[in-house]
Design an enzyme around this catalytic site. Structure first.
Site, PDB file in Angstrom:
ATOM      1  N   HIS A 365       0.799  -1.232   0.000  1.00 15.53           N
ATOM      2  CA  HIS A 365       0.000   0.000   0.000  1.00 15.53           C
ATOM      3  C   HIS A 365       0.829   1.278   0.000  1.00 15.53           C
ATOM      4  CE1 HIS A 365      -4.006  -1.826   0.855  1.00 15.53           C
ATOM      5  NE2 HIS A 365      -3.255  -2.770   1.420  1.00 15.53           N
ATOM      6  N   LYS A 556      -8.462  13.913   4.658  1.00 16.78           N
ATOM      7  CA  LYS A 556      -7.599  12.735   4.639  1.00 16.78           C
ATOM      8  C   LYS A 556      -6.624  12.887   5.803  1.00 16.78           C
ATOM      9  CE  LYS A 556      -6.336  13.932   0.351  1.00 16.78           C
ATOM     10  NZ  LYS A 556      -6.377  12.757  -0.495  1.00 16.78           N
ATOM     11  N   ARG A 557      -5.882  11.825   6.123  1.00 14.67           N
ATOM     12  CA  ARG A 557      -4.869  11.971   7.166  1.00 14.67           C
ATOM     13  C   ARG A 557      -3.933  13.124   6.815  1.00 14.67           C
ATOM     14  NH1 ARG A 557      -4.662   8.104  11.509  1.00 14.67           N
ATOM     15  NH2 ARG A 557      -2.761   9.219  12.003  1.00 14.67           N
TER      16      ARG A 557
HETATM   17  C1  GPK Z   1      -0.890   3.030   3.016  1.00 15.00           C
HETATM   18  F1  GPK Z   1       1.124   2.082   3.723  1.00 15.00           F
HETATM   19  C2  GPK Z   1      -0.065   2.583   4.016  1.00 15.00           C
HETATM   20  C3  GPK Z   1      -0.472   2.661   5.369  1.00 15.00           C
HETATM   21  O1  GPK Z   1       0.263   2.263   6.267  1.00 15.00           O
HETATM   22  N1  GPK Z   1      -1.695   3.197   5.627  1.00 15.00           N
HETATM   23  C4  GPK Z   1      -2.524   3.629   4.639  1.00 15.00           C
HETATM   24  O2  GPK Z   1      -3.644   4.086   4.923  1.00 15.00           O
HETATM   25  C5  GPK Z   1      -3.054   3.961   2.271  1.00 15.00           C
HETATM   26  N2  GPK Z   1      -2.127   3.540   3.333  1.00 15.00           N
HETATM   27  C6  GPK Z   1      -2.399   4.696   1.103  1.00 15.00           C
HETATM   28  O3  GPK Z   1      -1.692   5.812   1.587  1.00 15.00           O
HETATM   29  C7  GPK Z   1      -3.485   5.120   0.125  1.00 15.00           C
HETATM   30  O4  GPK Z   1      -2.910   5.725  -0.988  1.00 15.00           O
HETATM   31  C8  GPK Z   1      -4.323   3.914  -0.292  1.00 15.00           C
HETATM   32  O5  GPK Z   1      -5.430   4.323  -1.044  1.00 15.00           O
HETATM   33  C9  GPK Z   1      -4.821   3.151   0.928  1.00 15.00           C
HETATM   34  O6  GPK Z   1      -3.733   2.812   1.788  1.00 15.00           O
HETATM   35  C10 GPK Z   1      -5.533   1.867   0.562  1.00 15.00           C
HETATM   36  O7  GPK Z   1      -4.780   1.112  -0.339  1.00 15.00           O
END
Ligand code: GPK
Length: 823
Positions: A365, A556-557
């Site tokens: 991710h 978003k975060r």
């Molecule tokens: C990715 F690596 C990570 C993590 O530790 N936490 C998290 O929320 C997110 N993410 C990505 O930043 C996004 O771009 C993505 O859409 C989401 O995971 C789901 O895949």
């Protein structure tokens, strides 16, 4: 065996049946007379009424799956960001209107009841919410699945804003009880930590290893039913809670060590106390590693137990379970399954390894190198001495293979090793996940390509057939039907409701974009949604916003790579234009931000403070005269998000290209008819392809340009010196204009931009501001804007999580739907 009879009684879903069950729950479950029932009693009684329906379907699901030769998906995730259950289950059951009617009859406001539910915030952001969307789609597609995770006693913190700063408060989601879960005190696992290993010979004279752990805790299962949309499939989310094993207490009591026994209990329960509130891994925290192993071990033991119930032979395990690793948090599962098969079940290494690789799939991710999980070998080996040996053995065999393929290429061997030895020794969890899985995927086309070319390049060279892309999706049930009933009704009036299961059919709306009457209706719905959000903003922040202004939203975060501060630089630029030219012609805009910052992420917290400080100044400056408003919406969570996505005109997706793996908020906004201003990053690329370049506001460097600029030496100062407006903007921050003259407050932020600008805000500022100018112009042509908005919704079918889950089922898991009958 006889099918279980649970018809009639509480399974009765007629209006009368539901009303009777509800009244019974007020009385017998909550122990209240209607006249003294509290808001929570009523909520609980409704929840139990709905849960009865779920359990009915759950039992049918289990009953009809038992004994069948089927394959189950097991989704392993440290996070599930589910959001409130009640409304969602009403929609999936198809009894939303019935229950609204009952509430009215009984004389209370159902919205107040909905509002009573505390959401299970068992996740940080995108990754956890994705897991929840995938559970919804798995059940809706009638695919047998279990979600496995951790039952955190305290989920993601509640955010308050005080004096413009984020303040964290503990989330107490279990305080008033959780009607959606069933505790299963009889489903338990033992999980051990520490100690040492010891070789021995088994009865067939084979060399074996035994683990003599230092301590052992108990995992107890808590089950939540997950019902699909308008189907009878009701899957299982099984979350594990850590407790002390009884024997510890007895032993300690026997030697009179009362406090020791209590200590042990506290120690054990600590493991599932609290979710780590970082959306990237916290490096090196022992408790976090314990959490990961705890839930992974419980889940694998549980799968083996279920599998053995069916009498299957272990070497065929992968035909009946497909385990997906949601990022590397559960990657220890690779070593744990090997341990269970070899040490506990007595399998030989090779067949056990074959089963393991065929069982696991791994989803990555992130591309941020600092977010790739690694654990100090010392910490790891101390907690898991046996797993350390197993990992060394996996690594030895794997690196032998690498050396056979690339003789003499020791640099490659060092790069690919499961152990990072380039300064300290670390276990690389992504490498463990890659080696132990038959499938590896990224979460958007661009992300998957960059994984192959960069982060996992060596692995792709070695086993290209393992790699694929699975672009993320979101569930249209929660993010359109539930969040935006007005738009749902409008769409249903035109094309019916089959798009809720097959969102590609939203395309049928395209011709409506040319219908002025429909556009008028579309705008009316959007305006209602904006009024609704305006009301919530007033209640939560005291700020008045004008629903007639453009709602420009970034939720978003908080993270530097997501560049909320680029948005702020642009707001300050607009403000600066107004100050220099009081009659500056600006289409009135309301900028809305929301999101939590990791409690230890100083810069993210400072950005929240900056947003609020700029808001304070701008919102009360009479020169602005209604043209600009800036709001920070506190405590963004799934519950609050439902007011936000449907009310947006413009969606801000402005991460540095190559940094956002996919994004999923981008999809939620666009589905609800917001236009996107965004970079070519993550799933933005594919959203733009789907909706058409003419219906998307693109700006900024491409991922390739970002890389080459970095490689050739990026100097933010050059961009700064070339752009007088950027200079004025930065000067306003640096001079203390937004901080009562305090020049120190935002200095760390200003310095980071001027001297490093890791995420290249200055390089993209010019292009961003230009395109924002085009947004302003476009919004003035309301008919055309509405056209684009309709086309966005109509063309978002691809981003349903149903499509994503179908791809996982076909390409990776090889599982088929199992329709469930009620009678
Ligand atoms: C990715 F690596 C990570 C993590 O530790 N936490 C998290 O929320 C997110 N993410 C990505 O930043 C996004 O771009 C993505 O859409 C989401 O995971 C789901 O895949």
């Amino acid at each position: 065996s006889e099918p279980v009879s649970c018809t009639g009684g509480r399974a009765d879903m007629s209006l009368d049946g539901l009303r009777r069950t509800f009244r019974e729950h007020v009385f017998y479950t909550q122990g209240r007379f209607p006249s003294v029932a509290t808001r929570n009693d009523l909520y609980m009684a409704f929840a139990y009424t709905v849960r009865d329906q779920l359990l009915h379907r759950w039992i049918k699901t289990v009953e009809q799956m038992a004994g069948k030769d089927l394959k189950i998906v097991s989704y392993l995730s440290a996070e599930f960001l589910l959001g409130p259950h009640l409304e969602n289950n009403l929609i999936n059951l198809g009894i939303y209107d019935d229950v609204l009617g009952i509430a009215k009859e009984e004389g209370f406001d159902i919205q107040v009841i909905f509002d009573q539910e505390e959401e299970p915030g068992l996740g940080n952001g995108g990754l956890g919410r994705l897991a929840a969307c995938y559970l919804d789609s798995l059940a809706s597609l009638e695919v047998p699945a279990i979600g496995y995770g951790i039952r955190y006693e305290f989920g993601i913190f509640d955010q308050e804003i005080r004096d413009g700063w984020q303040v964290e408060r503990t989330d107490q989601w279990l305080r008033l009880g959780n009607p959606w879960e069933l505790a299963r005190p009889e489903i338990t696992c033992r999980v051990s930590f520490g100690g040492r290993t010891e070789p021995y010979q088994d009865d067939r004279g084979r060399y074996r290893v035994r683990w003599i752990p230092h301590r052992t805790v108990k995992g107890v299962a808590y089950d939540t039913p997950i019902l699909g949309y308008r189907v009878n499939t009701c899957n299982l989310l099984r979350l594990w809670k850590a407790e002390a094993i009884e024997s510890f207490e007895f032993e300690a009591f026997n030697v009179g060590d009362y406090y020791g026994a209590v200590d042990e209990k506290i120690y054990s329960e600590n493991i599932t106390k609290v979710l780590y509130p970082n959306d990237e891994p916290v490096q090196g925290k022992q408790l976090r590693l314990e959490q990961q192993y705890f839930f992974v071990s419980c889940s694998l033991q549980d799968m083996l137990r279920i599998y053995k119930l069916g009498g299957g032979k272990l070497d065929r395990f992968s035909r009946h379970f497909a385990i997906q690793l949601n990022d590397t948090h559960p990657a220890l599962g690779v070593a744990e399954l090997m341990r269970l098969l070899v040490d506990e079940e007595g399998m030989d290494w090779e067949p056990a390894w074959d089963v393991t690789c065929k069982t696991f799939g791994y989803t990555n991710h992130t591309l941020l190198p600092e977010a790739l999980e690694k654990w100090p070998v010392e910490l790891f080996a101390g907690l898991f001495p046996r797993h350390m040996e197993i990992i060394y053995e996996i690594n030895r065999r794997f690196l032998d293979e690498v050396r056979r393929r690339w003789p003499g290429d020791e640099a490659r061997v060092a790069r690919m090793s499961l152990i990072d030895e380039s300064g300290g020794r670390f276990v690389r969890m992504a490498h463990l996940a890659c080696v132990g899985s038959h499938a590896i995927n990224g979460v958007a086309e661009l992300h998957s390509r960059l994984l192959k070319e960069d982060v996992l390049r060596d692995f792709h060279e070695m086993t290209p057939e393992k790699f694929s892309n699975k672009t993320n999706g979101v569930t249209p049930r929660r993010f359109l039907v539930l969040a935006n009933p007005g738009l749902t009704r409008l769409i249903e009036g035109k094309i019916g409701d089959t798009w809720i299961r097959r969102p590609e059919e939203l395309r049928k709306l395209e011709p409506c974009a040319d219908d002025p009457a429909f556009r008028e209706e579309w705008r009316r719905v959007k305006l209602e949604n904006k009024k609704n959000l305006a009301r919530v903003i007033r209640e939560r922040t005291g700020i008045e916003v004008d629903p007639a202004s453009m709602f420009d939203i970034q939720v978003k975060r908080l993270h530097e790579y997501k560049r909320q501060h680029l948005n702020v630089l642009h707001i300050i630029a607009l403000y600066d234009r107004i100050k220099r030219n009081p009659s500056y012609d600006l289409c009135p805009r309301t900028f809305i931000f929301g999101g939590k910052a990791a409690p230890g992420y100083f810069m993210a917290k400072l950005i929240i403070k900056l947003i609020n400080s700029v808001g304070d100044t701008v919102n009360r400056d009479p020169d602005v005269n209604g043209r600009l408003k800036v709001v920070f919406f506190p405590d963004l969570n799934v519950k609050n998000a439902k007011f936000i996505y449907p009310a947006a005109d413009l969606s801000e997706q402005i991460s540095t290209a190559g940094k956002e793996a996919s994004g999923t908020g981008n999809m939620k906004f666009s589905m609800n008819g917001a236009l996107t201003i965004g970079t070519l990053d993550g799933a933005n690329v594919e959203i733009r392809e789907e909706v058409g370049a003419e219906n998307f506001f693109l700006f900024g460097l491409t991922a390739e340009e970002v890389y080459s600029l970095k490689r050739d030496g990026y100097r933010p100062m050059e961009y700064f010196q070339a752009n007088p407006e950027l200079q004025r903007v930065v000067e306003r921050i640096a001079s203390g204009y937004f901080s009562n003259g305090d020049r120190e407050l935002f200095k760390p932020l200003v310095d980071a931009l001027m001297f490093h600008d890791t995420f290249m805000l200055f390089a993209d500022f010019g292009s961003y501001a230009d395109v924002q100018g085009r947004v302003d112009e476009a919004y003035r042509d309301r008919e055309h804007w509405t056209r684009m908005s309709i086309l966005n919704s109509a063309r978002m079918g691809k981003f349903s999580s149903d499509r994503a889950i179908r791809e996982y089922c076909e390409d990776i898991w090889k599982v088929k739907p199992v329709p469930i009958l009620l009678e």
